[in-house]
Design a protein around this motif. Sequence first.
Motif, PDB file in Angstrom:
ATOM      1  N   THR A  89      33.523  55.265  47.595  1.00 21.91           N
ATOM      2  CA  THR A  89      34.421  55.411  45.991  1.00 21.91           C
ATOM      3  C   THR A  89      34.250  53.413  45.785  1.00 21.91           C
ATOM      4  O   THR A  89      33.566  52.347  46.366  1.00 21.91           O
ATOM      5  CB  THR A  89      36.046  55.807  46.638  1.00 21.91           C
ATOM      6  N   SER A  90      34.351  53.638  44.743  1.00 20.95           N
ATOM      7  CA  SER A  90      34.480  51.791  43.847  1.00 20.95           C
ATOM      8  C   SER A  90      35.029  51.217  44.946  1.00 20.95           C
ATOM      9  O   SER A  90      34.448  50.049  45.328  1.00 20.95           O
ATOM     10  CB  SER A  90      34.906  51.538  42.923  1.00 20.95           C
ATOM     11  N   ALA A  91      36.545  51.165  45.452  1.00 20.89           N
ATOM     12  CA  ALA A  91      37.504  50.926  46.730  1.00 20.89           C
ATOM     13  C   ALA A  91      36.233  50.542  47.765  1.00 20.89           C
ATOM     14  O   ALA A  91      37.237  49.545  47.881  1.00 20.89           O
ATOM     15  CB  ALA A  91      38.537  51.271  46.978  1.00 20.89           C
ATOM     16  N   GLU A  92      36.603  51.349  48.499  1.00 16.66           N
ATOM     17  CA  GLU A  92      35.450  51.102  49.614  1.00 16.66           C
ATOM     18  C   GLU A  92      34.299  50.367  49.254  1.00 16.66           C
ATOM     19  O   GLU A  92      33.823  49.451  49.733  1.00 16.66           O
ATOM     20  CB  GLU A  92      34.673  52.633  50.066  1.00 16.66           C
ATOM     21  N   ILE A  93      33.256  49.663  48.407  1.00 22.64           N
ATOM     22  CA  ILE A  93      32.553  49.344  48.038  1.00 22.64           C
ATOM     23  C   ILE A  93      33.202  48.127  47.500  1.00 22.64           C
ATOM     24  O   ILE A  93      32.654  46.885  48.207  1.00 22.64           O
ATOM     25  CB  ILE A  93      31.573  49.641  46.235  1.00 22.64           C
ATOM     26  N   ALA A  95      36.028  46.742  49.382  1.00 26.70           N
ATOM     27  CA  ALA A  95      36.040  46.535  50.670  1.00 26.70           C
ATOM     28  C   ALA A  95      35.188  45.905  51.481  1.00 26.70           C
ATOM     29  O   ALA A  95      34.886  45.332  51.827  1.00 26.70           O
ATOM     30  CB  ALA A  95      36.912  47.983  51.076  1.00 26.70           C
ATOM     31  N   LEU A  96      33.851  46.852  50.754  1.00 28.08           N
ATOM     32  CA  LEU A  96      32.847  46.491  52.417  1.00 28.08           C
ATOM     33  C   LEU A  96      31.940  44.834  51.595  1.00 28.08           C
ATOM     34  O   LEU A  96      31.623  44.210  52.719  1.00 28.08           O
ATOM     35  CB  LEU A  96      31.519  47.200  52.095  1.00 28.08           C
ATOM     36  N   LEU A  97      32.710  45.011  50.306  1.00 29.62           N
ATOM     37  CA  LEU A  97      31.674  43.432  49.444  1.00 29.62           C
ATOM     38  C   LEU A  97      32.046  42.628  50.313  1.00 29.62           C
ATOM     39  O   LEU A  97      31.886  41.170  50.522  1.00 29.62           O
ATOM     40  CB  LEU A  97      31.031  43.826  48.916  1.00 29.62           C
ATOM     41  N   ASN A  98      33.969  42.421  50.117  1.00 29.06           N
ATOM     42  CA  ASN A  98      34.979  41.331  50.302  1.00 29.06           C
ATOM     43  C   ASN A  98      34.120  41.269  51.836  1.00 29.06           C
ATOM     44  O   ASN A  98      34.777  40.102  52.321  1.00 29.06           O
ATOM     45  CB  ASN A  98      35.650  42.151  50.379  1.00 29.06           C
ATOM     46  N   GLN A  99      33.654  41.865  52.831  1.00 28.72           N
ATOM     47  CA  GLN A  99      33.274  41.505  54.393  1.00 28.72           C
ATOM     48  C   GLN A  99      33.097  40.695  54.662  1.00 28.72           C
ATOM     49  O   GLN A  99      32.193  40.424  55.313  1.00 28.72           O
ATOM     50  CB  GLN A  99      33.959  42.992  55.428  1.00 28.72           C
ATOM     51  N   ILE A 100      32.232  40.042  53.287  1.00 29.59           N
ATOM     52  CA  ILE A 100      30.449  39.616  53.626  1.00 29.59           C
ATOM     53  C   ILE A 100      30.700  38.197  53.281  1.00 29.59           C
ATOM     54  O   ILE A 100      31.514  38.055  52.314  1.00 29.59           O
ATOM     55  CB  ILE A 100      29.195  40.578  52.704  1.00 29.59           C
ATOM     56  N   ASP A 101      30.251  37.274  54.810  1.00 33.25           N
ATOM     57  CA  ASP A 101      30.714  35.996  53.727  1.00 33.25           C
ATOM     58  C   ASP A 101      29.078  35.564  53.567  1.00 33.25           C
ATOM     59  O   ASP A 101      27.997  35.232  53.980  1.00 33.25           O
ATOM     60  CB  ASP A 101      30.449  35.539  55.264  1.00 33.25           C
TER      61      ASP A 101
END
Length: 142
Positions: A89-93, A95-101
């Motif tokens: 989902t857009s929210a999952e994407i 959340a995934l991208l926000n975990q990357i430094d």
Amino acid sequence: MQGYYEHFHYLNDFLGGDVPNEEVSVELFRNYIGYMLNDQGLKPTTVNVRIRTNRAFLRHCYQEGRNEIPIHEKFKPIKTPEDEIQSFTSAEIKALLNQIDDSRFVGFRDKVMIYVLLDTMVRISELLNMRRSNVDLKYSNV
């Protein structure tokens, strides 16, 4: 070719050995399908792979004049439900991208790879095999 030998071996096991040409029938193959599904508990997709290779062999036998009846035309692979592909989902994407430094190179690289995968639907193996020499930025429409 190995798959054909393997699938013929499975059929031969079901038959208990060689069968005279006159006994090869549509009913025999329908029984074989039932055996694979019900007695062996194989998934329909596995059964269909075996059926397709056997049909190809029977087609060859018919074309070469070894079978008088086109048995391969009388039975088909079984219907299977289409696989539903689950996507993020857009929210999952997000959340995934926000975990990357992305302040570090490896994080920036990973984020770019995720964007490329999402934007192009390229396979991961194709992305990983891409090289600078594969890209022509001079004549690109970008």
